[in-house]
Design an enzyme around this catalytic site. Structure first.
Site, short mmCIF file in Angstrom:
data_model
loop_
_atom_site.label_atom_id
_atom_site.label_comp_id
_atom_site.label_asym_id
_atom_site.label_seq_id
_atom_site.Cartn_x
_atom_site.Cartn_y
_atom_site.Cartn_z
N GLU A 12 0.83 -1.21 0.00
CA GLU A 12 0.00 0.00 0.00
C GLU A 12 0.86 1.26 0.00
OE1 GLU A 12 -2.66 -0.38 3.32
OE2 GLU A 12 -3.54 -2.22 2.51
N SER A 32 -8.39 -2.45 8.28
CA SER A 32 -8.32 -3.80 8.83
C SER A 32 -7.35 -3.84 10.00
CB SER A 32 -7.89 -4.80 7.75
OG SER A 32 -6.62 -4.49 7.27
N ASP A 42 -8.62 1.19 1.48
CA ASP A 42 -7.25 1.29 1.96
C ASP A 42 -6.53 2.54 1.45
OD1 ASP A 42 -7.28 -1.15 3.39
OD2 ASP A 42 -6.98 -2.24 1.52
N GLU A 55 -9.24 -0.67 -2.67
CA GLU A 55 -9.20 -1.68 -1.60
C GLU A 55 -8.18 -2.71 -2.03
OE1 GLU A 55 -9.72 -3.70 1.81
OE2 GLU A 55 -10.55 -1.72 1.36
#
EC number: 3.1.21.10
Length: 143
Positions: A12, A32, A42, A55
């Site tokens: 990420e 999460s 995300d 995501e």
């Protein structure tokens, strides 16, 4: 943080850095494992009014499906609806990084969402070009 989460976070952060280098304003907002109750993608990336929501999901093996639980999918789809953003599933597998429009995912009988291994997606450069095409203005826009 376990090794799996560290690796996912590194992916990420890498994507965030690349999008920043391409002129996006980017926020990494992983939910999460946190105490967040509201579903949020995300990665949130913005460029000239265009909003991209990602995501991320990773797999160790190149083959296989990627699942998004119904509750998570419904929450991030609602976030996309409220924000006006375009939602993508970012898929990281060995040697592969692709971004699949969320509306291309298949819904299972139990309501979960799945990206089959053969589903096509955009690479990062194609994703950037998609956004830039939305923000580019021709002379016709001013006439």
């Amino acid at each position: 943080m376990n090794a799996k989460k560290r690796k996912g976070s590194a992916v990420e952060r890498n994507i965030v850095g690349k999008l920043r280098d391409k002129g996006f304003a980017v926020v990494r907002a992983p939910a999460s494992g946190s105490k967040r109750k509201d579903p949020i993608p995300d990665i949130i990336a913005l460029k000239s009014g265009v909003i991209i929501l990602i995501e991320m999901k990773s797999r160790k093996d190149k083959e296989g499906k990627i699942y998004v639980r119904r509750e998570q999918a419904e929450g991030i789809m609602e976030f996309a609806r409220k924000s006006g953003g375009t939602l993508f599933l970012g898929v990281k597998k060995p040697g592969v990084l692709k971004f699949i429009p969320f509306d291309k995912l298949r819904r299972t009988e139990t309501g979960n969402y799945v990206a089959d291994s053969e589903i096509e997606g955009l690479d990062l450069e194609d994703l950037v070009r998609l956004v830039e095409a939305k923000v580019s203005k021709t002379l016709d826009n001013f006439l």
